[in-house]
Design a protein around this motif. Structure first.
Motif, PDB file in Angstrom:
ATOM      1  N   ARG A   1       0.801  -1.392  -0.038  1.00  0.00           N
ATOM      2  CA  ARG A   1      -0.109   0.106   0.027  1.00  0.00           C
ATOM      3  C   ARG A   1       0.881   1.370  -0.065  1.00  0.00           C
ATOM      4  NH1 ARG A   1      -4.430  -1.154   4.453  1.00  0.00           N
ATOM      5  NH2 ARG A   1      -5.381   0.703   3.713  1.00  0.00           N
ATOM      6  N   SER A   2       2.199   0.961  -0.443  1.00  0.00           N
ATOM      7  CA  SER A   2       2.981   2.238  -0.459  1.00  0.00           C
ATOM      8  C   SER A   2       3.463   2.842   0.878  1.00  0.00           C
ATOM      9  CB  SER A   2       2.269   3.395  -1.646  1.00  0.00           C
ATOM     10  OG  SER A   2       2.117   2.753  -2.784  1.00  0.00           O
ATOM     11  N   HIS A   3       3.408   2.179   1.843  1.00  0.00           N
ATOM     12  CA  HIS A   3       3.583   2.866   2.982  1.00  0.00           C
ATOM     13  C   HIS A   3       5.191   2.733   3.312  1.00  0.00           C
ATOM     14  CE1 HIS A   3      -0.821   1.822   4.830  1.00  0.00           C
ATOM     15  NE2 HIS A   3      -0.591   3.122   3.990  1.00  0.00           N
ATOM     16  N   ARG A   4       5.689   1.796   2.904  1.00  0.00           N
ATOM     17  CA  ARG A   4       7.066   1.687   2.930  1.00  0.00           C
ATOM     18  C   ARG A   4       7.829   1.833   1.590  1.00  0.00           C
ATOM     19  NH1 ARG A   4       6.922  -3.069   4.806  1.00  0.00           N
ATOM     20  NH2 ARG A   4       7.919  -4.013   2.989  1.00  0.00           N
ATOM     21  N   ARG A   5       8.981   2.342   1.394  1.00  0.00           N
ATOM     22  CA  ARG A   5       9.657   2.391   0.260  1.00  0.00           C
ATOM     23  C   ARG A   5      11.133   2.366   0.473  1.00  0.00           C
ATOM     24  NH1 ARG A   5       6.101   6.468  -3.434  1.00  0.00           N
ATOM     25  NH2 ARG A   5       4.094   6.504  -2.127  1.00  0.00           N
ATOM     26  N   LYS A   6      11.910   1.853   0.118  1.00  0.00           N
ATOM     27  CA  LYS A   6      13.282   1.660   0.370  1.00  0.00           C
ATOM     28  C   LYS A   6      14.202   1.895  -0.731  1.00  0.00           C
ATOM     29  CE  LYS A   6      12.748  -1.718   4.165  1.00  0.00           C
ATOM     30  NZ  LYS A   6      13.022  -2.932   4.750  1.00  0.00           N
ATOM     31  N   TYR A   7      15.243   2.259  -0.800  1.00  0.00           N
ATOM     32  CA  TYR A   7      16.087   2.616  -1.942  1.00  0.00           C
ATOM     33  C   TYR A   7      17.540   2.237  -1.758  1.00  0.00           C
ATOM     34  CZ  TYR A   7      12.118   5.581  -3.248  1.00  0.00           C
ATOM     35  OH  TYR A   7      11.161   6.193  -3.305  1.00  0.00           O
ATOM     36  N   VAL A   8      18.403   1.839  -2.563  1.00  0.00           N
ATOM     37  CA  VAL A   8      19.747   1.553  -2.498  1.00  0.00           C
ATOM     38  C   VAL A   8      20.562   2.966  -2.191  1.00  0.00           C
ATOM     39  CG1 VAL A   8      20.208   1.504  -4.976  1.00  0.00           C
ATOM     40  CG2 VAL A   8      21.895   0.282  -3.376  1.00  0.00           C
ATOM     41  N   ASP A   9      21.452   3.120  -1.627  1.00  0.00           N
ATOM     42  CA  ASP A   9      21.843   4.157  -1.013  1.00  0.00           C
ATOM     43  C   ASP A   9      22.238   5.206  -2.244  1.00  0.00           C
ATOM     44  OD1 ASP A   9      23.913   3.455   1.741  1.00  0.00           O
ATOM     45  OD2 ASP A   9      21.693   3.809   1.623  1.00  0.00           O
ATOM     46  N   SER A  10      22.755   4.472  -3.532  1.00  0.00           N
ATOM     47  CA  SER A  10      23.106   5.281  -4.523  1.00  0.00           C
ATOM     48  C   SER A  10      22.150   6.002  -5.212  1.00  0.00           C
ATOM     49  CB  SER A  10      23.847   4.399  -5.578  1.00  0.00           C
ATOM     50  OG  SER A  10      23.025   3.367  -5.878  1.00  0.00           O
ATOM     51  N   VAL A  11      20.898   5.566  -5.133  1.00  0.00           N
ATOM     52  CA  VAL A  11      19.779   6.391  -5.923  1.00  0.00           C
ATOM     53  C   VAL A  11      18.939   7.233  -5.124  1.00  0.00           C
ATOM     54  CG1 VAL A  11      19.768   4.547  -7.473  1.00  0.00           C
ATOM     55  CG2 VAL A  11      18.052   4.690  -5.652  1.00  0.00           C
ATOM     56  N   LYS A  12      19.235   7.264  -3.583  1.00  0.00           N
ATOM     57  CA  LYS A  12      18.328   7.809  -2.549  1.00  0.00           C
ATOM     58  C   LYS A  12      18.334   9.439  -2.991  1.00  0.00           C
ATOM     59  CE  LYS A  12      18.649   4.853   1.383  1.00  0.00           C
ATOM     60  NZ  LYS A  12      19.179   4.656   2.722  1.00  0.00           N
ATOM     61  N   GLY A  13      17.198  10.032  -2.951  1.00  0.00           N
ATOM     62  CA  GLY A  13      17.181  11.498  -3.259  1.00  0.00           C
ATOM     63  C   GLY A  13      17.084  11.806  -4.696  1.00  0.00           C
ATOM     64  N   ARG A  14      17.142  10.784  -5.451  1.00  0.00           N
ATOM     65  CA  ARG A  14      17.116  10.919  -7.094  1.00  0.00           C
ATOM     66  C   ARG A  14      16.146   9.942  -7.627  1.00  0.00           C
ATOM     67  NH1 ARG A  14      20.976   9.306 -10.145  1.00  0.00           N
ATOM     68  NH2 ARG A  14      21.953   7.593  -8.639  1.00  0.00           N
ATOM     69  N   PHE A  15      15.758   8.883  -7.198  1.00  0.00           N
ATOM     70  CA  PHE A  15      14.806   8.160  -7.536  1.00  0.00           C
ATOM     71  C   PHE A  15      13.609   7.902  -6.728  1.00  0.00           C
ATOM     72  CE2 PHE A  15      17.603   4.779 -10.348  1.00  0.00           C
ATOM     73  CZ  PHE A  15      18.378   5.803 -10.773  1.00  0.00           C
ATOM     74  N   THR A  16      12.463   7.887  -7.238  1.00  0.00           N
ATOM     75  CA  THR A  16      11.133   7.495  -6.394  1.00  0.00           C
ATOM     76  C   THR A  16      10.220   6.497  -6.967  1.00  0.00           C
ATOM     77  OG1 THR A  16      11.228   9.960  -5.897  1.00  0.00           O
ATOM     78  CG2 THR A  16       9.037   8.687  -5.533  1.00  0.00           C
ATOM     79  N   VAL A  17      10.216   5.543  -6.200  1.00  0.00           N
ATOM     80  CA  VAL A  17       9.171   4.317  -6.625  1.00  0.00           C
ATOM     81  C   VAL A  17       7.850   4.669  -6.303  1.00  0.00           C
ATOM     82  CG1 VAL A  17       9.641   3.143  -4.278  1.00  0.00           C
ATOM     83  CG2 VAL A  17       9.112   1.656  -6.655  1.00  0.00           C
ATOM     84  N   SER A  18       6.897   4.092  -6.767  1.00  0.00           N
ATOM     85  CA  SER A  18       5.248   4.532  -6.961  1.00  0.00           C
ATOM     86  C   SER A  18       4.582   3.204  -7.263  1.00  0.00           C
ATOM     87  CB  SER A  18       4.937   5.692  -7.260  1.00  0.00           C
ATOM     88  OG  SER A  18       4.945   5.833  -8.562  1.00  0.00           O
ATOM     89  N   ARG A  19       3.353   3.079  -7.199  1.00  0.00           N
ATOM     90  CA  ARG A  19       2.525   2.297  -7.638  1.00  0.00           C
ATOM     91  C   ARG A  19       1.065   2.553  -7.811  1.00  0.00           C
ATOM     92  NH1 ARG A  19       3.366  -2.879  -4.049  1.00  0.00           N
ATOM     93  NH2 ARG A  19       1.673  -3.985  -5.487  1.00  0.00           N
ATOM     94  N   ASP A  20       0.395   1.849  -8.727  1.00  0.00           N
ATOM     95  CA  ASP A  20      -1.102   2.171  -8.698  1.00  0.00           C
ATOM     96  C   ASP A  20      -1.751   0.812  -8.860  1.00  0.00           C
ATOM     97  OD1 ASP A  20      -3.570   2.530  -9.751  1.00  0.00           O
ATOM     98  OD2 ASP A  20      -3.294   4.089 -11.242  1.00  0.00           O
ATOM     99  N   ASN A  21      -2.128   0.303  -7.752  1.00  0.00           N
ATOM    100  CA  ASN A  21      -2.822  -0.925  -7.455  1.00  0.00           C
ATOM    101  C   ASN A  21      -3.879  -1.277  -8.391  1.00  0.00           C
ATOM    102  OD1 ASN A  21      -0.714  -1.749  -5.611  1.00  0.00           O
ATOM    103  ND2 ASN A  21      -2.000  -1.273  -3.901  1.00  0.00           N
ATOM    104  N   ALA A  22      -4.605  -0.166  -8.447  1.00  0.00           N
ATOM    105  CA  ALA A  22      -5.976  -0.344  -9.309  1.00  0.00           C
ATOM    106  C   ALA A  22      -5.649  -0.703 -10.849  1.00  0.00           C
ATOM    107  CB  ALA A  22      -6.843   0.757  -9.105  1.00  0.00           C
ATOM    108  N   ALA A  23      -4.564  -0.104 -11.440  1.00  0.00           N
ATOM    109  CA  ALA A  23      -4.118  -0.273 -12.669  1.00  0.00           C
ATOM    110  C   ALA A  23      -3.002  -1.443 -12.835  1.00  0.00           C
ATOM    111  CB  ALA A  23      -3.615   0.815 -13.195  1.00  0.00           C
ATOM    112  N   LYS A  24      -2.603  -1.976 -11.796  1.00  0.00           N
ATOM    113  CA  LYS A  24      -1.538  -2.835 -11.724  1.00  0.00           C
ATOM    114  C   LYS A  24      -0.240  -2.356 -12.328  1.00  0.00           C
ATOM    115  CE  LYS A  24      -4.779  -6.978 -11.568  1.00  0.00           C
ATOM    116  NZ  LYS A  24      -4.962  -8.367 -11.915  1.00  0.00           N
ATOM    117  N   MET A  25       0.204  -1.222 -12.018  1.00  0.00           N
ATOM    118  CA  MET A  25       1.235  -0.390 -12.394  1.00  0.00           C
ATOM    119  C   MET A  25       2.388  -0.149 -11.350  1.00  0.00           C
ATOM    120  SD  MET A  25       1.131  -0.332 -15.909  1.00  0.00           S
ATOM    121  CE  MET A  25       2.207   0.807 -16.387  1.00  0.00           C
ATOM    122  N   LEU A  26       3.565  -0.079 -11.796  1.00  0.00           N
ATOM    123  CA  LEU A  26       4.843   0.051 -10.957  1.00  0.00           C
ATOM    124  C   LEU A  26       5.566   1.298 -11.627  1.00  0.00           C
ATOM    125  CD1 LEU A  26       6.399  -0.673  -8.057  1.00  0.00           C
ATOM    126  CD2 LEU A  26       7.754  -1.987  -9.715  1.00  0.00           C
TER     127      LEU A  26
END
Length: 110
Positions: A52-77
């Motif tokens: 439910r997108s409550h927890r997002r984790k990143y490798v250190d090298s992309v923190k602050g630059r990459f953002t992960v998100s999802r749309d469960n209704a559309a089945k998209m990441l």
């Protein structure tokens, strides 16, 4: 099935948004993951997002630059990648657990 798209060639400092279409399973029940594999290197975990997108984790090298998100209704990441660096060049894969789909190539080059 997982199908990533949105890769391409971009200059350093540029942005891309990767998408991953999921099918054949109950997408909303799974933590989803992005991996990448740079030329000649082992595959690397990039990011996780919980169901439910409550927890997002990143490798250190992309923190602050990459953002992960999802749309469960559309089945998209998604993976929004900003301030891209040459070392971000890789094939990017979305995954359910360790099951990866087809990747999309991101090339960062001047």
């Amino acid at each position: 099935q997982l199908q990533a798209s949105g890769g391409g060639v971009v200059q350093p400092g540029g942005s891309l948004r990767l998408s991953c279409a999921a099918s054949g399973f109950n997408f909303s029940n799974y933590t989803m993951t992005w991996f990448r594999q740079a030329p000649g290197k082992e595959i690397e975990w990039v990011s996780d997002i919980s169901t439910r997108s409550h927890r997002r984790k990143y490798v250190d090298s992309v923190k602050g630059r990459f953002t992960v998100s999802r749309d469960n209704a559309a089945k998209m990441l998604y993976l929004q990648m900003n301030d891209l660096k040459i070392e971000d060049t890789a094939v990017y894969y979305c995954a359910k657990g360790v099951t990866r789909g087809q990747g999309t190539l991101v090339t960062v080059s001047s």
